[in-house]
Design an enzyme around this catalytic site. Structure first.
Site, mmCIF file in Angstrom:
data_model
loop_
_atom_site.group_PDB
_atom_site.id
_atom_site.type_symbol
_atom_site.label_atom_id
_atom_site.label_comp_id
_atom_site.label_asym_id
_atom_site.label_seq_id
_atom_site.Cartn_x
_atom_site.Cartn_y
_atom_site.Cartn_z
ATOM 1 N N ASP A 32 0.875 -1.171 0.000
ATOM 2 C CA ASP A 32 0.000 0.000 0.000
ATOM 3 C C ASP A 32 0.920 1.232 0.000
ATOM 4 O OD1 ASP A 32 -2.239 1.632 0.602
ATOM 5 O OD2 ASP A 32 -1.822 1.445 2.743
ATOM 6 N N ASP A 34 0.078 5.180 0.977
ATOM 7 C CA ASP A 34 -0.031 6.139 2.096
ATOM 8 C C ASP A 34 -0.093 5.403 3.432
ATOM 9 O OD1 ASP A 34 -0.499 8.985 0.875
ATOM 10 O OD2 ASP A 34 -1.629 7.579 -0.353
ATOM 11 N N ASP A 216 -2.222 -0.101 5.814
ATOM 12 C CA ASP A 216 -2.524 0.577 7.087
ATOM 13 C C ASP A 216 -3.994 0.918 7.251
ATOM 14 O OD1 ASP A 216 -2.471 2.586 5.037
ATOM 15 O OD2 ASP A 216 -2.494 4.084 6.631
HETATM 16 O O1 LIG Z 1 -4.334 2.921 -0.376
HETATM 17 P P1 LIG Z 1 -3.400 3.998 0.046
HETATM 18 O O2 LIG Z 1 -2.159 4.066 -0.780
HETATM 19 O O3 LIG Z 1 -3.098 3.975 1.513
HETATM 20 O O4 LIG Z 1 -4.209 5.350 -0.208
HETATM 21 C C1 LIG Z 1 -5.341 5.659 0.620
HETATM 22 C C2 LIG Z 1 -5.630 7.133 0.461
HETATM 23 O O5 LIG Z 1 -4.421 7.800 0.834
HETATM 24 C C3 LIG Z 1 -4.333 9.210 0.653
HETATM 25 O O6 LIG Z 1 -5.043 9.826 1.704
HETATM 26 C C4 LIG Z 1 -4.482 9.552 2.972
HETATM 27 O O7 LIG Z 1 -3.125 10.023 3.018
HETATM 28 C C5 LIG Z 1 -2.974 11.467 2.900
HETATM 29 C C6 LIG Z 1 -1.488 11.780 2.836
HETATM 30 O O8 LIG Z 1 -0.818 11.251 3.951
HETATM 31 C C7 LIG Z 1 -3.697 12.140 4.057
HETATM 32 O O9 LIG Z 1 -3.577 13.556 3.923
HETATM 33 C C8 LIG Z 1 -5.178 11.721 4.051
HETATM 34 O O10 LIG Z 1 -5.829 12.255 5.191
HETATM 35 C C9 LIG Z 1 -5.316 10.197 4.067
HETATM 36 O O11 LIG Z 1 -6.662 9.795 3.910
HETATM 37 C C10 LIG Z 1 -4.799 9.624 -0.707
HETATM 38 O O12 LIG Z 1 -4.867 11.019 -0.774
HETATM 39 C C11 LIG Z 1 -6.088 8.963 -1.136
HETATM 40 O O13 LIG Z 1 -6.333 9.229 -2.502
HETATM 41 C C12 LIG Z 1 -5.924 7.458 -0.992
HETATM 42 O O14 LIG Z 1 -7.099 6.779 -1.411
#
Ligand SMILES: O=P(O)(O)OC[C@H]1O[C@H](O[C@H]2O[C@H](CO)[C@@H](O)[C@H](O)[C@H]2O)[C@H](O)[C@@H](O)[C@@H]1O
Length: 269
Positions: A32, A34, A216
């Site tokens: 993954d 983020d 995560d």
């Molecule tokens: O599947 P992932 O790679 O974990 O992506 C999930 C979402 O992650 C991002 O949002 C999250 O991370 C951001 C940066 O750290 C944070 O600002 C936000 O609050 C989190 O929800 C991303 O922007 C999304 O598009 C993803 O779906």
């Protein structure tokens, strides 16, 4: 499906049971983005992968198969990683691309492009007046972020999302995440199905391969469940983090931080 409270999940680092599970087998690593390869930060556009993580992931990919399975738009994930030679399943697994075969899902994604664009526009219009709200456009889904929205205004975000879902009843589905609402086509597809698909198309389904998934967020639970009986799921999160604390997980092991992810990946061969 067996679920464990996050606090009770055993650590992955230095765990002899995990080492035994891998002995004599090849790991195939699904990552993954983020919260795993980059820490959670206030603004999505600032989540750039560190130079040291880039080196670890790059070196890992010379030893074992590595794929990225992310909620991000595929191209954005590749930019933030500074890596474009790994298989990526973007938009929560809808948008699948590999370096050797190119896009495997263009025709499928194209069916939903107009719907996603229309919904993205509407969410932009309706959240424009809410300070801190951020609508993130992707190829096959859209995210409405409220991390920077005043807690008193967050109900307005939730109400907007609810009204869009009502108006597109049956056509959209909502996936909650960390301070974000993700809206995408209402089809039976998720990160778990994307991982199983990649295992199949990349020929990683032999007995000598152990798929390992690191994630995560709530959407990563699909992948943990998909691999529960045939691989290893590793939840990344600090049990004291309020965004993680009350959850249960189908993951087998845990890593407390992105730094621990880096240490763990460096040990895999
Ligand atoms: O599947 P992932 O790679 O974990 O992506 C999930 C979402 O992650 C991002 O949002 C999250 O991370 C951001 C940066 O750290 C944070 O600002 C936000 O609050 C989190 O929800 C991303 O922007 C999304 O598009 C993803 O779906």
């Amino acid at each position: 499906m067996q679920e464990t409270a996050v606090r009770d999940v055993p650590p992955a680092l230095g765990n002899p049971a995990l080492a035994r599970r891998l002995a004599g087998r090849r790991p195939a690593v699904f990552l993954d983005y983020d919260g795993v390869l980059s820490p959670i930060v206030a603004r999505p556009e600032d989540a750039v992968m560190s130079e040291s993580m880039r080196t670890v992931v790059h070196d890992l990919a010379t030893r074992v198969p590595v794929c990225v399975v992310t909620g991000r738009d595929r191209g954005v994930a590749q930019q933030l990683m500074g890596v474009d030679d790994l298989a990526v399943a973007g938009s929560h697994g809808f948008d699948i691309w590999t370096p050797t075969r190119g896009s495997l899902s263009d025709a499928y994604v194209a069916r939903y492009t107009d719907l996603v664009a229309e919904v993205t526009e509407r969410l932009r219009d309706e959240t424009r007046g809410i300070p801190g709200a951020h609508v993130e456009s992707k190829r096959a889904s859209v995210a409405v972020h409220y991390r920077l929205v005043d807690p008193a205004d967050r109900d307005r975000i939730a109400a907007t999302v609810r009204s869009v879902l009502d108006d597109y009843a049956g056509r959209l589905k909502l996936t909650p995440g960390k301070m974000v609402y993700e809206l995408g086509p209402n089809v039976d597809w998720n990160k778990g199905k994307a991982v199983l698909y990649l295992i199949d198309v990349l020929g990683l389904d032999g007995d000598d391969v152990v798929p390992i998934y690191l994630g995560d967020d709530i959407t990563d639970e699909y992948a943990f469940r998909a691999l529960r009986d045939r691989g290893i799921g590793i939840l990344v999160g600090d049990p004291d983090d309020p965004e993680v604390a009350n959850r249960t997980t189908a993951a087998h092991y845990a890593l407390a931080s992105v730094d621990d992810v880096e240490r763990f990946l460096a040990t895999l061969t």
